[in-house]
Design an enzyme around this catalytic site. Structure first.
Site, PDB file in Angstrom:
ATOM      1  N   THR A  77       0.820  -1.220   0.000  1.00 47.18           N
ATOM      2  CA  THR A  77       0.000   0.000   0.000  1.00 47.18           C
ATOM      3  C   THR A  77       0.856   1.274   0.000  1.00 47.18           C
ATOM      4  OG1 THR A  77      -0.034  -0.011   2.404  1.00 47.18           O
ATOM      5  CG2 THR A  77      -1.894  -1.083   1.289  1.00 47.18           C
ATOM      6  N   LYS A  78       2.179   1.127   0.016  1.00 50.81           N
ATOM      7  CA  LYS A  78       3.025   2.308   0.199  1.00 50.81           C
ATOM      8  C   LYS A  78       3.218   3.080  -1.114  1.00 50.81           C
ATOM      9  CE  LYS A  78       3.719   1.809   4.639  1.00 50.81           C
ATOM     10  NZ  LYS A  78       2.627   0.920   5.069  1.00 50.81           N
ATOM     11  N   ASN A  79       3.924   4.219  -1.001  1.00 49.28           N
ATOM     12  CA  ASN A  79       3.997   5.139  -2.146  1.00 49.28           C
ATOM     13  C   ASN A  79       4.731   4.529  -3.335  1.00 49.28           C
ATOM     14  OD1 ASN A  79       2.651   6.780  -0.462  1.00 49.28           O
ATOM     15  ND2 ASN A  79       4.287   8.269  -0.156  1.00 49.28           N
TER      16      ASN A  79
END
Ligand SMILES: Cc1ncc(COP(=O)(O)O)c(C=O)c1O
Length: 393
Positions: free
Chosen positions: A194-196
């Protein structure tokens, strides 16, 4: 306001919008296939390339890839030389991994409440928690908003503490022109799905000192001597020696292969999330919900999470009812986070009570994270806006 169970539960879209779904493109798919075809799946040249690229992006010399931010935090605390009984001050508004890493390293976590506007650890609260056992501060740049690094830096200087930044949300974050993860002795990053930018599971540690980077690299691979990962390479078998009792925290080339290409799009993705953030701000301006504070002047927000606050007395719907209504509208949502003292383990282990960290408690009970991924189409964003407005108005 329409309660769940009324017409707002009719989905405005026919497919569920997964919260935090990553944008995966052709280049990383090809690179992973090339890794598979090369037969070198474990730690190898792609991880080395990703470390080099990430170090360059951050403008630092020492970047070590590991298999999670949790591992990055754990090894940083060990490399900082903390001993059992030493205290590490951190925030109650974080993922459990931040606190668990402190515990795994044998240190004692101490919580300091947050500033309700920024949702970041409040330096005045930190100052109030310093004891003779305090050895480190572990701030989290929550949602991608930088902590007050001037004030925290003064505390670090005054008490001669180690500073370890949890940058899981903060790849692109800057404070007064300086990049997150370069203020402290260690900066820890996550490439979780879910990270950038993502590698599936994955993490990175930035180290100020070369010797810390070397120790973290060694501890991440069982404590085996330098370059043990090359032992099966074409330069011939190399003996290794176990110098410390380490961990199995190394990143695989399959992960590095994804990271190399994701990193090339870090700014592109950041701009897309900034656009979505601004659309949400405009669309929700008149609603009786709390919106994220504007980024502070002289800082760069990483726009990792867009969190709204649902105060039942104003919005006429409880936070948990709102979560249910969004799901019924086929929109995936998140909660970042129930405050750390809400969890039974920490209550039992440390006697923490949510009301002792009242700002984090209140926000943790009202907060909802809306989808904010570079993968979202304009139509997805329209659907999110429509769902929120239908439920709240
Ligand atoms: C603030 C924070 N710290 C640490 C972590 C742990 O990251 P990882 O899943 O890469 O171990 C996360 C992950 O969600 C996080 O949000």
């Amino acid at each position: 306001m329409k309660r769940s169970g009324e017409e707002s539960t009719l989905p405005s879209r026919d497919r569920f919008l997964v919260f935090g779904a990553p944008a995966i493109e052709e280049a990383e798919i090809k690179e992973v296939v090339a890794s598979l075809e090369s037969g070198w799946l474990g730690t190898g040249p792609k991880v080395a390339q990703f470390e080099k690229d990430f170090g360059e992006y951050k403008g630092v010399a020492h970047a070590v890839a590991v298999n999670s931010c949790t591992a990055a935090l754990h090894l940083s605390i060990l490399a900082a030389g903390l001993k059992p009984g030493d205290e590490v001050i951190t925030t109650p508004m974080t993922f459990c991994a931040t606190v668990n890493a402190i515990i795994h390293a044998g240190a004692i976590p101490i919580l300091a409440d947050i500033d309700p506007k920024t949702m970041n650890i409040d330096p005045a609260q930190v100052a109030g928690k310093i004891t003779s056992k305090t050895k480190a501060i572990l701030p989290v740049h929550f949602a991608g908003r930088p902590c007050n690094m001037d004030a925290l830096g003064e505390i670090v200087q005054e008490y001669n503490l180690t500073l370890i930044e949890d940058c899981a949300h903060a790849i692109e974050t800057e404070y007064k022109g300086q990049k997150a993860g370069t203020f402290g002795d260690f900066g820890c990053f996550s490439f979780y799905v879910t990270k950038n930018i993502v590698t599936g599971e994955g993490g990175m540690v930035l180290c100020r000192r070369e010797e810390d980077a070397a120790r973290i690299k060694m501890l991440a691979l069982h404590g085996m001597s330098k370059d043990a990962w090359k032992r099966f390479g074409d330069e011939g078998y190399k003996h290794y020696y176990v110098l410390e009792c380490g961990f199995k925290y190394n990143m695989m080339d399959l992960q590095g292969a994804i990271g190399i290409h994701q990193l090339q799009r870090v700014e592109l993705y950041w701009r897309r999330r900034q656009e979505i953030w601004q659309r949400y701000n405009e669309a929700f301006a008149g609603l009786l919900i709390g919106l994220p504070a504007e980024p502070e002047h002289g800082t760069r927000h990483a726009y990792h999470l867009y969190t709204i606050l649902i105060d039942e007395t104003k919005a006429g719907i409880s936070r948990d009812e709102f979560l249910g209504a969004m799901t019924a509208n086929n929109i995936g949502v998140g909660v970042h986070y129930l405050s750390i003292p809400e969890h039974p383990y920490y209550q039992q282990a440390f006697g923490w009570k949510p009301e002792d960290y009242s700002e984090a408690m209140r926000i943790g009970r009202q907060t909802v994270s809306l989808p904010l991924s570079a993968k979202l189409t304009d139509e997805d964003v329209d659907d999110v806006i429509m769902a929120v407005k239908t439920i709240i108005e």
